[in-house]
Design a protein around this motif. Structure first.
Motif, PDB file in Angstrom:
ATOM      1  N   TYR A  43       0.821  -1.207   0.000  1.00 49.32           N
ATOM      2  CA  TYR A  43       0.000   0.000   0.000  1.00 49.32           C
ATOM      3  C   TYR A  43       0.861   1.265   0.000  1.00 49.32           C
ATOM      4  CZ  TYR A  43      -3.723  -3.219   1.312  1.00 49.32           C
ATOM      5  OH  TYR A  43      -4.631  -4.245   1.336  1.00 49.32           O
ATOM      6  N   SER A  44       2.116   1.130  -0.332  1.00 50.05           N
ATOM      7  CA  SER A  44       3.003   2.296  -0.310  1.00 50.05           C
ATOM      8  C   SER A  44       2.540   3.368  -1.301  1.00 50.05           C
ATOM      9  CB  SER A  44       4.436   1.883  -0.633  1.00 50.05           C
ATOM     10  OG  SER A  44       4.509   1.261  -1.908  1.00 50.05           O
ATOM     11  N   TYR A  45       1.897   2.942  -2.402  1.00 51.10           N
ATOM     12  CA  TYR A  45       1.404   3.912  -3.376  1.00 51.10           C
ATOM     13  C   TYR A  45       0.291   4.769  -2.778  1.00 51.10           C
ATOM     14  CZ  TYR A  45      -2.769   1.050  -4.199  1.00 51.10           C
ATOM     15  OH  TYR A  45      -3.956   0.359  -4.052  1.00 51.10           O
ATOM     16  N   ILE A  46      -0.345   4.287  -1.713  1.00 50.00           N
ATOM     17  CA  ILE A  46      -1.360   5.063  -0.993  1.00 50.00           C
ATOM     18  C   ILE A  46      -0.709   5.877   0.127  1.00 50.00           C
ATOM     19  CG2 ILE A  46      -3.382   4.925   0.509  1.00 50.00           C
ATOM     20  CD1 ILE A  46      -4.256   2.451  -0.996  1.00 50.00           C
ATOM     21  N   ILE A  47       0.152   5.215   0.887  1.00 50.05           N
ATOM     22  CA  ILE A  47       0.697   5.823   2.103  1.00 50.05           C
ATOM     23  C   ILE A  47       1.621   6.995   1.803  1.00 50.05           C
ATOM     24  CG2 ILE A  47       2.140   5.395   4.122  1.00 50.05           C
ATOM     25  CD1 ILE A  47       1.092   2.521   4.134  1.00 50.05           C
ATOM     26  N   LEU A  84      -8.669   3.112 -12.555  1.00 46.06           N
ATOM     27  CA  LEU A  84      -7.681   3.830 -13.352  1.00 46.06           C
ATOM     28  C   LEU A  84      -6.291   3.226 -13.181  1.00 46.06           C
ATOM     29  CD1 LEU A  84      -8.765   7.504 -12.491  1.00 46.06           C
ATOM     30  CD2 LEU A  84      -9.374   6.207 -14.544  1.00 46.06           C
ATOM     31  N   ILE A  85      -5.402   3.641 -14.084  1.00 49.04           N
ATOM     32  CA  ILE A  85      -3.994   3.287 -13.914  1.00 49.04           C
ATOM     33  C   ILE A  85      -3.488   3.928 -12.629  1.00 49.04           C
ATOM     34  CG2 ILE A  85      -1.688   3.537 -14.938  1.00 49.04           C
ATOM     35  CD1 ILE A  85      -3.051   3.660 -17.683  1.00 49.04           C
ATOM     36  N   ARG A  86      -2.589   3.246 -11.949  1.00 50.60           N
ATOM     37  CA  ARG A  86      -2.137   3.716 -10.625  1.00 50.60           C
ATOM     38  C   ARG A  86      -1.596   5.143 -10.666  1.00 50.60           C
ATOM     39  NH1 ARG A  86       1.066  -0.432  -6.966  1.00 50.60           N
ATOM     40  NH2 ARG A  86      -1.047  -1.302  -7.095  1.00 50.60           N
ATOM     41  N   PHE A  87      -0.856   5.471 -11.728  1.00 47.13           N
ATOM     42  CA  PHE A  87      -0.300   6.824 -11.827  1.00 47.13           C
ATOM     43  C   PHE A  87      -1.391   7.877 -11.793  1.00 47.13           C
ATOM     44  CE2 PHE A  87       0.656  10.451 -14.583  1.00 47.13           C
ATOM     45  CZ  PHE A  87       1.753  10.992 -13.923  1.00 47.13           C
ATOM     46  N   TYR A  88      -2.485   7.627 -12.543  1.00 45.34           N
ATOM     47  CA  TYR A  88      -3.578   8.608 -12.595  1.00 45.34           C
ATOM     48  C   TYR A  88      -4.354   8.658 -11.286  1.00 45.34           C
ATOM     49  CZ  TYR A  88      -2.672   8.989 -17.588  1.00 45.34           C
ATOM     50  OH  TYR A  88      -2.076   9.218 -18.795  1.00 45.34           O
ATOM     51  N   SER A  89      -4.459   7.535 -10.622  1.00 52.47           N
ATOM     52  CA  SER A  89      -5.149   7.547  -9.326  1.00 52.47           C
ATOM     53  C   SER A  89      -4.359   8.358  -8.304  1.00 52.47           C
ATOM     54  CB  SER A  89      -5.364   6.116  -8.827  1.00 52.47           C
ATOM     55  OG  SER A  89      -4.129   5.470  -8.581  1.00 52.47           O
ATOM     56  N   ILE A  90      -3.031   8.234  -8.354  1.00 49.24           N
ATOM     57  CA  ILE A  90      -2.189   9.020  -7.442  1.00 49.24           C
ATOM     58  C   ILE A  90      -2.263  10.506  -7.799  1.00 49.24           C
ATOM     59  CG2 ILE A  90       0.184   9.468  -6.705  1.00 49.24           C
ATOM     60  CD1 ILE A  90       0.739   6.473  -7.089  1.00 49.24           C
ATOM     61  N   LEU A  91      -2.246  10.799  -9.113  1.00 51.31           N
ATOM     62  CA  LEU A  91      -2.295  12.189  -9.564  1.00 51.31           C
ATOM     63  C   LEU A  91      -3.605  12.857  -9.139  1.00 51.31           C
ATOM     64  CD1 LEU A  91      -1.108  14.536 -11.207  1.00 51.31           C
ATOM     65  CD2 LEU A  91      -2.191  13.533 -13.245  1.00 51.31           C
ATOM     66  N   ILE A  92      -4.721  12.171  -9.393  1.00 48.89           N
ATOM     67  CA  ILE A  92      -6.025  12.742  -9.030  1.00 48.89           C
ATOM     68  C   ILE A  92      -6.161  12.846  -7.514  1.00 48.89           C
ATOM     69  CG2 ILE A  92      -8.524  12.390  -9.128  1.00 48.89           C
ATOM     70  CD1 ILE A  92      -8.083  11.031 -11.852  1.00 48.89           C
ATOM     71  N   GLY A  93      -5.663  11.834  -6.799  1.00 46.54           N
ATOM     72  CA  GLY A  93      -5.702  11.890  -5.341  1.00 46.54           C
ATOM     73  C   GLY A  93      -4.919  13.072  -4.805  1.00 46.54           C
ATOM     74  N   SER A  94      -3.772  13.363  -5.427  1.00 54.04           N
ATOM     75  CA  SER A  94      -2.966  14.501  -4.999  1.00 54.04           C
ATOM     76  C   SER A  94      -3.686  15.817  -5.266  1.00 54.04           C
ATOM     77  CB  SER A  94      -1.615  14.486  -5.725  1.00 54.04           C
ATOM     78  OG  SER A  94      -0.905  13.301  -5.427  1.00 54.04           O
ATOM     79  N   ILE A  95      -4.364  15.887  -6.427  1.00 57.33           N
ATOM     80  CA  ILE A  95      -5.132  17.104  -6.744  1.00 57.33           C
ATOM     81  C   ILE A  95      -6.253  17.298  -5.734  1.00 57.33           C
ATOM     82  CG2 ILE A  95      -6.657  18.172  -8.447  1.00 57.33           C
ATOM     83  CD1 ILE A  95      -4.962  16.787 -10.618  1.00 57.33           C
ATOM     84  N   ILE A  96      -6.941  16.196  -5.398  1.00 58.85           N
ATOM     85  CA  ILE A  96      -8.002  16.273  -4.387  1.00 58.85           C
ATOM     86  C   ILE A  96      -7.413  16.725  -3.040  1.00 58.85           C
ATOM     87  CG2 ILE A  96      -9.685  14.942  -3.053  1.00 58.85           C
ATOM     88  CD1 ILE A  96     -10.545  15.459  -5.914  1.00 58.85           C
ATOM     89  N   GLY A  97      -6.206  16.235  -2.736  1.00 59.28           N
ATOM     90  CA  GLY A  97      -5.550  16.643  -1.497  1.00 59.28           C
ATOM     91  C   GLY A  97      -5.270  18.132  -1.469  1.00 59.28           C
ATOM     92  N   ILE A  98      -4.802  18.683  -2.593  1.00 63.98           N
ATOM     93  CA  ILE A  98      -4.531  20.120  -2.662  1.00 63.98           C
ATOM     94  C   ILE A  98      -5.818  20.915  -2.506  1.00 63.98           C
ATOM     95  CG2 ILE A  98      -3.735  21.967  -4.183  1.00 63.98           C
ATOM     96  CD1 ILE A  98      -1.731  19.931  -5.349  1.00 63.98           C
ATOM     97  N   ILE A 100      -7.246   7.746  -3.536  1.00 65.25           N
ATOM     98  CA  ILE A 100      -6.309   6.933  -4.324  1.00 65.25           C
ATOM     99  C   ILE A 100      -6.741   5.474  -4.336  1.00 65.25           C
ATOM    100  CG2 ILE A 100      -3.940   6.058  -4.427  1.00 65.25           C
ATOM    101  CD1 ILE A 100      -2.992   8.733  -3.352  1.00 65.25           C
ATOM    102  N   PHE A 101      -7.162   4.955  -3.197  1.00 66.44           N
ATOM    103  CA  PHE A 101      -7.587   3.553  -3.129  1.00 66.44           C
ATOM    104  C   PHE A 101      -8.803   3.286  -4.020  1.00 66.44           C
ATOM    105  CE2 PHE A 101     -10.484   0.444  -1.164  1.00 66.44           C
ATOM    106  CZ  PHE A 101      -9.711  -0.696  -1.296  1.00 66.44           C
TER     107      PHE A 101
END
Length: 304
Positions: free
Chosen positions: A4-8, A135-149, A128-129
């Motif tokens: 789960y490092s891609y989430i953490i 979605l592809i993991r990269f896009y899930s991380i990208l969108i999750g980061s945008i939501i975080g901002i 992200i989860f």
């Protein structure tokens, strides 16, 4: 948990960014720099880590790990108590004290910001989860980061505070003496016994009248803690011409019982009326002082 490092990792980073964005060292110098800032930054890392690992812990059925969230809440309450005690101790060294209401307001703010850091990380990890399923993991991380901002921006708006300038109009006021009684706009404030002190007031003092915009503002500004916060903030920014053995030159705020207006007078190191007005306007409205009588039936009826 490594799967789960891609989430953490992104969740922790966004949580840390959230806490850094709330750390601001200005004229109040609180938190102090560098010790105070480093302490709060470290707590931000802890709180963001707790928020980031909460979801993976649940997914792994590590329910005992989630209990750390409850421990974190207790820890943050302890932080609030420590901040309060620290401020109360150093407040005794101030020529113009903050006052208990201002101190409590600061302590609550630092506690709340740790919770916001933890919630930012938790929201990013959930997004992200969920997106990783579609979605592809990269896009899930990208969108999750945008939501975080976006979450950080929303939290900033949520904790933004009103200032005195938003609830009241501030005007220059006239200083005079009726005998030995100091008056500002014909409102008596205090007795200044020494002739030399009266001369200094007439020569170097500046004063303003604070006119509340509505009944809510009248009640809010009548609070002694709010008035003390104004006195402290102005004295810190403009300096004050007094020492411990010169009580005559303490900044003073008095309320007109007929209108609810406040008059404020100070003998500052920099007697500039425009700067005084700006300093008063930018004083925050304390949460503990804020009142809304117009939200009640009786308050609206009485104001009609």
């Amino acid at each position: 948990m490594f799967e789960y490092s891609y989430i953490i990792v992104p969740s922790i980073l966004l949580g840390i960014i959230s806490r850094i964005s709330m750390l601001k060292v200005d004229y109040r110098q609180y938190p102090s720099y560098p010790q105070g800032v480093f302490s709060h930054f470290t707590l931000g890392i802890v709180s963001s880590s707790l928020g980031a690992v909460a979801l993976p812990a649940l997914l792994e059925r590590e329910f005992s790990a989630v209990t750390f969230l409850a421990l974190a809440a207790q820890q943050f309450r302890d932080v609030r108590n420590l901040e309060r005690q620290s401020l109360e101790n150093i407040d005794k060294t101030e020529l113009v004290e903050r006052g208990t209401a201002y101190i409590e307001d600061i302590a609550k703010a630092f506690e709340a910001r740790n919770y916001m850091t933890m919630l930012t990380s938790l929201i990013v990890s959930i997004v992200i989860f969920l997106l990783n399923k579609f979605l592809i993991r990269f896009y899930s991380i990208l969108i999750g980061s945008i939501i975080g901002i976006l979450t950080i921006v929303l939290f900033h708006k949520a904790i933004s505070r009103e200032t005195v300038g938003e609830i009241a109009d501030i005007y220059p006021a006239n200083i005079s003496f009726e005998g030995s009684i100091l008056t500002v706009n014909n409102l008596g404030i205090t007795n200044i016994g020494f002739k030399k002190s009266r001369e200094i007031f007439l020569e170097k003092a500046t004063a303003v009248e604070i006119v509340p915009k509505d009944e809510n503002a009248i009640v809010t500004l009548s609070n002694l803690g709010q008035r003390k916060a104004i006195e402290h903030n102005v004295s810190v920014q403009l300096g004050i011409r007094k020492d411990l053995d010169e009580p005559d030159f303490s900044p003073m705020t008095t309320r007109d019982p007929d209108t609810g207006n406040l008059v404020f007078v100070i003998v500052s190191m920099e007697p500039d009326i425009e700067c005084l007005i700006t300093a008063v306007k930018r004083t925050i409205v304390l949460e503990s002082a804020k009142r809304k009588p117009l939200s009640s039936y009786a308050g609206r009826k009485a104001a009609d």
